[in-house]
Design an enzyme around this catalytic site. Structure first.
Site, mmCIF file in Angstrom:
data_model
loop_
_atom_site.group_PDB
_atom_site.id
_atom_site.type_symbol
_atom_site.label_atom_id
_atom_site.label_comp_id
_atom_site.label_asym_id
_atom_site.label_seq_id
_atom_site.Cartn_x
_atom_site.Cartn_y
_atom_site.Cartn_z
ATOM 1 N N ILE A 13 51.000 64.073 48.323
ATOM 2 C CA ILE A 13 52.030 63.046 48.474
ATOM 3 C C ILE A 13 53.416 63.666 48.559
ATOM 4 O O ILE A 13 54.256 63.246 49.357
ATOM 5 C CB ILE A 13 51.958 62.048 47.302
ATOM 6 C CG1 ILE A 13 50.632 61.295 47.315
ATOM 7 C CG2 ILE A 13 53.120 61.064 47.370
ATOM 8 C CD1 ILE A 13 50.413 60.430 46.089
ATOM 9 N N ARG A 37 52.188 79.313 47.314
ATOM 10 C CA ARG A 37 52.288 77.901 47.667
ATOM 11 C C ARG A 37 53.651 77.581 48.282
ATOM 12 O O ARG A 37 53.769 76.684 49.124
ATOM 13 C CB ARG A 37 52.016 77.042 46.439
ATOM 14 C CG ARG A 37 50.567 77.136 45.951
ATOM 15 C CD ARG A 37 50.333 76.323 44.690
ATOM 16 N NE ARG A 37 50.441 74.904 44.924
ATOM 17 C CZ ARG A 37 49.437 74.124 45.339
ATOM 18 N NH1 ARG A 37 48.243 74.661 45.601
ATOM 19 N NH2 ARG A 37 49.606 72.833 45.499
ATOM 20 N N ASP A 55 56.661 77.283 37.733
ATOM 21 C CA ASP A 55 55.451 76.669 37.201
ATOM 22 C C ASP A 55 55.829 75.717 36.073
ATOM 23 O O ASP A 55 56.362 76.142 35.038
ATOM 24 C CB ASP A 55 54.501 77.760 36.687
ATOM 25 C CG ASP A 55 53.132 77.231 36.297
ATOM 26 O OD1 ASP A 55 52.982 75.992 36.145
ATOM 27 O OD2 ASP A 55 52.204 78.044 36.147
ATOM 28 N N ASN A 81 57.744 64.338 41.511
ATOM 29 C CA ASN A 81 56.439 64.058 42.087
ATOM 30 C C ASN A 81 55.320 64.883 41.460
ATOM 31 O O ASN A 81 54.165 64.456 41.447
ATOM 32 C CB ASN A 81 56.503 64.328 43.598
ATOM 33 C CG ASN A 81 55.157 64.326 44.258
ATOM 34 O OD1 ASN A 81 54.633 63.297 44.675
ATOM 35 N ND2 ASN A 81 54.562 65.517 44.394
ATOM 36 N N TYR A 153 45.713 61.756 30.672
ATOM 37 C CA TYR A 153 46.424 61.544 31.932
ATOM 38 C C TYR A 153 47.111 60.173 31.934
ATOM 39 O O TYR A 153 48.295 60.065 32.286
ATOM 40 C CB TYR A 153 45.452 61.636 33.093
ATOM 41 C CG TYR A 153 46.068 61.305 34.437
ATOM 42 C CD1 TYR A 153 46.864 62.228 35.097
ATOM 43 C CD2 TYR A 153 45.856 60.066 35.032
ATOM 44 C CE1 TYR A 153 47.448 61.919 36.321
ATOM 45 C CE2 TYR A 153 46.432 59.749 36.257
ATOM 46 C CZ TYR A 153 47.226 60.682 36.901
ATOM 47 O OH TYR A 153 47.792 60.366 38.109
ATOM 48 N N LYS A 157 51.185 59.289 32.195
ATOM 49 C CA LYS A 157 51.781 58.449 33.229
ATOM 50 C C LYS A 157 52.556 57.278 32.621
ATOM 51 O O LYS A 157 53.565 56.837 33.177
ATOM 52 C CB LYS A 157 50.697 57.954 34.177
ATOM 53 C CG LYS A 157 50.022 59.052 34.980
ATOM 54 C CD LYS A 157 50.961 59.649 36.032
ATOM 55 C CE LYS A 157 51.605 60.941 35.681
ATOM 56 N NZ LYS A 157 52.466 61.475 36.771
ATOM 57 N N THR A 186 44.081 62.553 48.316
ATOM 58 C CA THR A 186 44.651 63.893 48.237
ATOM 59 C C THR A 186 43.711 64.738 47.391
ATOM 60 O O THR A 186 42.678 64.261 46.904
ATOM 61 C CB THR A 186 46.031 63.873 47.560
ATOM 62 O OG1 THR A 186 45.892 63.370 46.223
ATOM 63 C CG2 THR A 186 47.011 62.984 48.321
#
Length: 257
Positions: A13, A37, A55, A81, A153, A157, A186
């Protein structure tokens, strides 16, 4: 033209968001967790102004990333993000002694927010699973509870929404909002996800650039450009203050404002 920093923009995303914004003529700076990356990100978004490396599972590297962002800025918009999922069978402890999901998904955006100059707009990516989050700030590191990766998780969030709302309250001159991008196909979302990349990026792009009244608000939780009601815990000012206090204790950096 806006100057925009997007964390976690080497793929998924974040990268798609960067592609759209760069193609529209905005000055977009990418972020990747390592040099390899970063090279991939720059090749994928050749119109980007550059790539910052750091990182987010390391407090030291997150501080260095903030320093690099200060040097590369100032930014009109910062899109937080970057994030990791909850598929781990056991908690992973970082070099800082912190549970990795909590550090990457919550502590890192907090620290970047605290160390960087205040932009005009801040966008924190969350997930629909924030609705299942539990603000267990007495055990955010999962030291006392049996491990549950998906709950960890979901909690992280929820904390992202709480962070967005706390910043909106403390910095009234900044538009600070949280976005649920949907379940996007993704690497993180997986092949069974129901939505495509354009849907996952559209709300962030809109909030970052639009002057429409619906986009120039603060302290909201969005999905598909629609302001929704978030987890009730996100509206608890006392809980939000406790989250900020915990992050300040863990990082040694208080959130100004």
């Amino acid at each position: 033209m806006a100057t925009i920093l997007i964390t976690g923009s080497s793929d998924g995303i974040g990268r798609h968001t960067a592609e759209i914004l760069a193609a529209a003529g905005h000055r977009v700076t990418l972020h990747a967790r390592n040099e390899r990356r970063a090279e991939d990100a720059q090749k994928a978004v050749p119109d980007a102004a550059g790539v910052l490396v750091g990182d987010l599972a390391s407090l030291a590297q997150t501080r260095e990333l903030a320093d690099r962002a200060v040097a590369a800025g100032p930014f009109d918009v910062v899109i937080h993000n970057a994030g990791i999922g909850g598929g781990q069978r056991a908690p992973e402890i970082t070099e800082d002694g912190l549970e990795r999901i909590f550090q990457v998904n919550t502590v890192a955006p907090y620290l970047l927010t605290a160390l960087m100059p205040v932009p005009a707009r801040l966008i924190y990516l969350t997930s629909g699973l924030e609705s299942a989050g539990r603000a267990r700030l007495d055990d955010a590191q999962w030291r006392a509870r049996p491990w549950d990766g998906m709950q960890a998780y979901s909690d992280s969030k929820l904390y992202d929404v709480m962070l967005a709302f706390a910043v909106a309250q403390r910095r009234p001159g900044t538009l600070s909002n949280a976005v649920d991008p949907g379940w996007i196909r993704t690497r993180l979302g997986g092949p069974q996800a129901t939505d495509d990349l354009p849907e996952g990026a559209e709300t962030q792009v809109w909030l970052a650039t639009s002057d429409e009244p619906a986009a120039t608000v603060t302290g909201h939780y969005f999905k598909r450009r629609t302001s929704l009601r978030a987890n009730p815990q996100a509206y608890d000012e006392g809980l939000r203050d406790r989250l900020l206090d915990l992050c300040a204790e863990l990082t040694g950096v208080a959130l100004p404002g």
